[in-house]
Design a protein around this motif. Structure first.
Motif, PDB file in Angstrom:
ATOM      1  N   THR A  26       0.824  -1.205   0.000  1.00 56.55           N
ATOM      2  CA  THR A  26       0.000   0.000   0.000  1.00 56.55           C
ATOM      3  C   THR A  26       0.860   1.257   0.000  1.00 56.55           C
ATOM      4  OG1 THR A  26      -0.125  -0.060   2.413  1.00 56.55           O
ATOM      5  CG2 THR A  26      -1.906  -1.118   1.194  1.00 56.55           C
ATOM      6  N   ILE A  27       2.087   1.168   0.527  1.00 64.60           N
ATOM      7  CA  ILE A  27       3.019   2.308   0.555  1.00 64.60           C
ATOM      8  C   ILE A  27       4.413   1.801   0.237  1.00 64.60           C
ATOM      9  CG2 ILE A  27       4.104   4.078   1.992  1.00 64.60           C
ATOM     10  CD1 ILE A  27       1.568   4.241   3.611  1.00 64.60           C
ATOM     11  N   LEU A  28       5.123   2.526  -0.612  1.00 66.33           N
ATOM     12  CA  LEU A  28       6.517   2.225  -0.888  1.00 66.33           C
ATOM     13  C   LEU A  28       7.219   3.512  -1.310  1.00 66.33           C
ATOM     14  CD1 LEU A  28       8.844   0.268  -1.170  1.00 66.33           C
ATOM     15  CD2 LEU A  28       8.106  -0.187  -3.517  1.00 66.33           C
ATOM     16  N   HIS A  29       7.974   4.117  -0.388  1.00 65.97           N
ATOM     17  CA  HIS A  29       8.726   5.336  -0.673  1.00 65.97           C
ATOM     18  C   HIS A  29      10.117   4.936  -1.173  1.00 65.97           C
ATOM     19  CE1 HIS A  29       5.667   7.979   0.950  1.00 65.97           C
ATOM     20  NE2 HIS A  29       5.628   7.260   2.069  1.00 65.97           N
ATOM     21  N   THR A  30      10.223   4.701  -2.463  1.00 65.55           N
ATOM     22  CA  THR A  30      11.446   4.148  -3.029  1.00 65.55           C
ATOM     23  C   THR A  30      12.644   5.066  -2.846  1.00 65.55           C
ATOM     24  OG1 THR A  30      10.064   3.093  -4.710  1.00 65.55           O
ATOM     25  CG2 THR A  30      12.434   3.130  -5.099  1.00 65.55           C
ATOM     26  N   SER A  31      12.495   6.323  -3.225  1.00 63.37           N
ATOM     27  CA  SER A  31      13.636   7.237  -3.161  1.00 63.37           C
ATOM     28  C   SER A  31      14.101   7.452  -1.727  1.00 63.37           C
ATOM     29  CB  SER A  31      13.266   8.577  -3.799  1.00 63.37           C
ATOM     30  OG  SER A  31      12.156   9.157  -3.125  1.00 63.37           O
ATOM     31  N   ASP A  32      13.164   7.555  -0.795  1.00 63.86           N
ATOM     32  CA  ASP A  32      13.545   7.732   0.610  1.00 63.86           C
ATOM     33  C   ASP A  32      14.245   6.499   1.156  1.00 63.86           C
ATOM     34  OD1 ASP A  32      12.487  10.411   1.466  1.00 63.86           O
ATOM     35  OD2 ASP A  32      10.659   9.558   0.664  1.00 63.86           O
ATOM     36  N   ILE A  33      13.790   5.315   0.769  1.00 63.58           N
ATOM     37  CA  ILE A  33      14.433   4.083   1.224  1.00 63.58           C
ATOM     38  C   ILE A  33      15.861   4.006   0.708  1.00 63.58           C
ATOM     39  CG2 ILE A  33      14.414   1.576   0.987  1.00 63.58           C
ATOM     40  CD1 ILE A  33      11.382   1.673   1.104  1.00 63.58           C
ATOM     41  N   LEU A  34      16.062   4.317  -0.571  1.00 64.07           N
ATOM     42  CA  LEU A  34      17.409   4.305  -1.139  1.00 64.07           C
ATOM     43  C   LEU A  34      18.303   5.334  -0.443  1.00 64.07           C
ATOM     44  CD1 LEU A  34      16.616   3.930  -4.945  1.00 64.07           C
ATOM     45  CD2 LEU A  34      17.496   2.179  -3.381  1.00 64.07           C
ATOM     46  N   LEU A  35      17.737   6.516  -0.173  1.00 68.56           N
ATOM     47  CA  LEU A  35      18.500   7.556   0.518  1.00 68.56           C
ATOM     48  C   LEU A  35      18.905   7.098   1.909  1.00 68.56           C
ATOM     49  CD1 LEU A  35      19.585  10.467   0.712  1.00 68.56           C
ATOM     50  CD2 LEU A  35      17.308  11.154   1.495  1.00 68.56           C
ATOM     51  N   LEU A  36      17.965   6.506   2.659  1.00 63.82           N
ATOM     52  CA  LEU A  36      18.251   6.061   4.020  1.00 63.82           C
ATOM     53  C   LEU A  36      19.234   4.897   4.039  1.00 63.82           C
ATOM     54  CD1 LEU A  36      14.632   6.284   5.476  1.00 63.82           C
ATOM     55  CD2 LEU A  36      16.572   7.738   6.096  1.00 63.82           C
ATOM     56  N   LEU A  37      19.121   3.988   3.075  1.00 70.16           N
ATOM     57  CA  LEU A  37      20.071   2.880   2.992  1.00 70.16           C
ATOM     58  C   LEU A  37      21.482   3.394   2.707  1.00 70.16           C
ATOM     59  CD1 LEU A  37      18.030   0.217   0.995  1.00 70.16           C
ATOM     60  CD2 LEU A  37      18.646   0.123   3.408  1.00 70.16           C
ATOM     61  N   THR A  38      21.579   4.337   1.783  1.00 72.09           N
ATOM     62  CA  THR A  38      22.890   4.912   1.461  1.00 72.09           C
ATOM     63  C   THR A  38      23.476   5.633   2.662  1.00 72.09           C
ATOM     64  OG1 THR A  38      22.208   5.200  -0.849  1.00 72.09           O
ATOM     65  CG2 THR A  38      24.127   6.448  -0.099  1.00 72.09           C
ATOM     66  N   TYR A  39      22.637   6.404   3.335  1.00 70.35           N
ATOM     67  CA  TYR A  39      23.108   7.117   4.524  1.00 70.35           C
ATOM     68  C   TYR A  39      23.567   6.145   5.600  1.00 70.35           C
ATOM     69  CZ  TYR A  39      22.953   9.614   8.932  1.00 70.35           C
ATOM     70  OH  TYR A  39      23.273  10.106  10.174  1.00 70.35           O
ATOM     71  N   GLY A  40      22.773   5.099   5.842  1.00 68.22           N
ATOM     72  CA  GLY A  40      23.134   4.131   6.876  1.00 68.22           C
ATOM     73  C   GLY A  40      24.453   3.439   6.578  1.00 68.22           C
ATOM     74  N   ILE A  41      24.684   3.080   5.307  1.00 64.76           N
ATOM     75  CA  ILE A  41      25.926   2.408   4.934  1.00 64.76           C
ATOM     76  C   ILE A  41      27.121   3.337   5.127  1.00 64.76           C
ATOM     77  CG2 ILE A  41      27.200   1.485   2.965  1.00 64.76           C
ATOM     78  CD1 ILE A  41      24.557   0.308   1.963  1.00 64.76           C
ATOM     79  N   LEU A  42      27.014   4.566   4.627  1.00 60.23           N
ATOM     80  CA  LEU A  42      28.123   5.513   4.756  1.00 60.23           C
ATOM     81  C   LEU A  42      28.380   5.872   6.222  1.00 60.23           C
ATOM     82  CD1 LEU A  42      27.364   7.929   1.769  1.00 60.23           C
ATOM     83  CD2 LEU A  42      29.105   6.131   1.892  1.00 60.23           C
ATOM     84  N   HIS A  43      27.310   6.081   6.965  1.00 59.01           N
ATOM     85  CA  HIS A  43      27.435   6.443   8.383  1.00 59.01           C
ATOM     86  C   HIS A  43      28.167   5.351   9.152  1.00 59.01           C
ATOM     87  CE1 HIS A  43      26.139   8.232  12.226  1.00 59.01           C
ATOM     88  NE2 HIS A  43      25.917   6.991  12.612  1.00 59.01           N
ATOM     89  N   GLU A  44      27.739   4.114   8.973  1.00 60.94           N
ATOM     90  CA  GLU A  44      28.343   3.010   9.717  1.00 60.94           C
ATOM     91  C   GLU A  44      29.777   2.753   9.267  1.00 60.94           C
ATOM     92  OE1 GLU A  44      28.218   0.156  12.766  1.00 60.94           O
ATOM     93  OE2 GLU A  44      26.849   1.779  12.207  1.00 60.94           O
ATOM     94  N   ALA A  45      30.024   2.830   7.958  1.00 53.71           N
ATOM     95  CA  ALA A  45      31.374   2.576   7.460  1.00 53.71           C
ATOM     96  C   ALA A  45      32.364   3.600   8.002  1.00 53.71           C
ATOM     97  CB  ALA A  45      31.376   2.603   5.929  1.00 53.71           C
ATOM     98  N   LEU A  46      31.976   4.870   7.992  1.00 51.17           N
ATOM     99  CA  LEU A  46      32.874   5.915   8.487  1.00 51.17           C
ATOM    100  C   LEU A  46      33.130   5.768   9.981  1.00 51.17           C
ATOM    101  CD1 LEU A  46      31.529   9.012   6.518  1.00 51.17           C
ATOM    102  CD2 LEU A  46      33.648   7.756   6.117  1.00 51.17           C
ATOM    103  N   LEU A  47      32.087   5.449  10.750  1.00 53.55           N
ATOM    104  CA  LEU A  47      32.273   5.297  12.192  1.00 53.55           C
ATOM    105  C   LEU A  47      33.134   4.077  12.524  1.00 53.55           C
ATOM    106  CD1 LEU A  47      28.819   6.252  13.746  1.00 53.55           C
ATOM    107  CD2 LEU A  47      30.856   7.656  13.452  1.00 53.55           C
ATOM    108  N   ARG A  48      32.934   2.980  11.799  1.00 52.65           N
ATOM    109  CA  ARG A  48      33.752   1.784  12.045  1.00 52.65           C
ATOM    110  C   ARG A  48      35.223   2.044  11.711  1.00 52.65           C
ATOM    111  NH1 ARG A  48      31.037  -3.283  13.732  1.00 52.65           N
ATOM    112  NH2 ARG A  48      28.867  -2.610  13.888  1.00 52.65           N
ATOM    113  N   LEU A  49      35.456   2.733  10.608  1.00 52.71           N
ATOM    114  CA  LEU A  49      36.830   3.058  10.239  1.00 52.71           C
ATOM    115  C   LEU A  49      37.465   4.015  11.258  1.00 52.71           C
ATOM    116  CD1 LEU A  49      36.443   3.493   6.379  1.00 52.71           C
ATOM    117  CD2 LEU A  49      37.497   1.578   7.598  1.00 52.71           C
TER     118      LEU A  49
END
Length: 229
Positions: A26-49
């Motif tokens: 019934t709902i699928l915010h594609t662009s927001d999901i892609l944005l949040l996934l990208t942010y989560g990956i970059l955020h976690e990678a930078l903090l782990r490094l």
């Protein structure tokens, strides 16, 4: 760019090797999901490094550990020679004690840096979660029509949706997100702000970010472990 779906079971198909019932969206915010996934990956990678950089041994500490191992070996070899090598053995033992003291100081400094970096990461994570929660307050990233799950071509109509939709959606998400759905506070926080009737059938923005961070964290940890061999 956001997409809103109102699909019936006849329009939804699932391409998979194993048979799986269609999941009407019934709902699928594609662009927001892609944005949040990208942010989560970059955020976690930078903090782990960042944590890895602060917690790893310095080149001086590694060289000192090698030097200490060499001194211990030489001291043990001189002691094995007996009284004739007493003076050399004593000098080496004093050198061992001095090196151990310096190495201990370096280890304490590294542990202090690691603890300080851990506090910084904790604050950044808290700040990030609060910002995402406020920006996407009340917005579900993905939701399913619980009244149509697993019904095939059968339709219950509006009354069936109102009576059984939430129960079906709840059971679907509880199974899909197990054991996170039973973990408690974290799962509930991810649903803050979303309408009560929708909480059982949707995914919040924080859940999307956290899923990306968990996946990225495991990949980064495995990569760093392999690189440090």
């Amino acid at each position: 760019n956001n997409r809103l779906f109102n699909l019936n079971p006849q329009q939804t198909t699932t391409m998979s090797i194993l048979p799986f019932p269609p999941t009407p969206l019934t709902i699928l915010h594609t662009s927001d999901i892609l944005l949040l996934l990208t942010y989560g990956i970059l955020h976690e990678a930078l903090l782990r490094l960042y944590l890895h950089q602060k917690s790893k041994r310095t080149s001086h500490e590694r060289k000192l550990q090698i030097h200490l191992a060499t001194l211990r070996y030489e001291a043990a070899r001189k002691r094995a020679l007996g009284p004739s090598a007493f003076v050399e053995a004593s000098k080496l033992e004093r050198a061992v004690l001095a090196t151990e003291k310096e190495l201990g100081r370096l280890v304490e400094d590294r542990e202090a840096r690691t603890a300080k970096a851990g506090k910084v990461v904790k604050r950044l994570n808290l700040f990030s979660n609060v910002v995402i929660l406020l920006v996407y307050w009340g917005v579900a990233m993905l939701a399913v029509d619980g009244s149509r799950i697993g019904l095939g071509n059968e339709s219950n109509g509006e009354d069936g949706y109102l009576e059984k939709g939430i129960e079906r959606a709840n059971a679907f998400w509880a199974g899909l997100w197990f054991p996170m759905s039973y973990h408690g506070l974290g799962y509930k926080i991810a649903q803050f702000g979303i309408q009560k009737d929708m909480k059982q059938s949707c995914v919040g923005a924080l859940a999307v970010v956290w899923s990306a961070r968990v996946f990225c964290g495991e990949v980064v940890d495995c990569s760093l472990a392999w690189w440090s061999r």
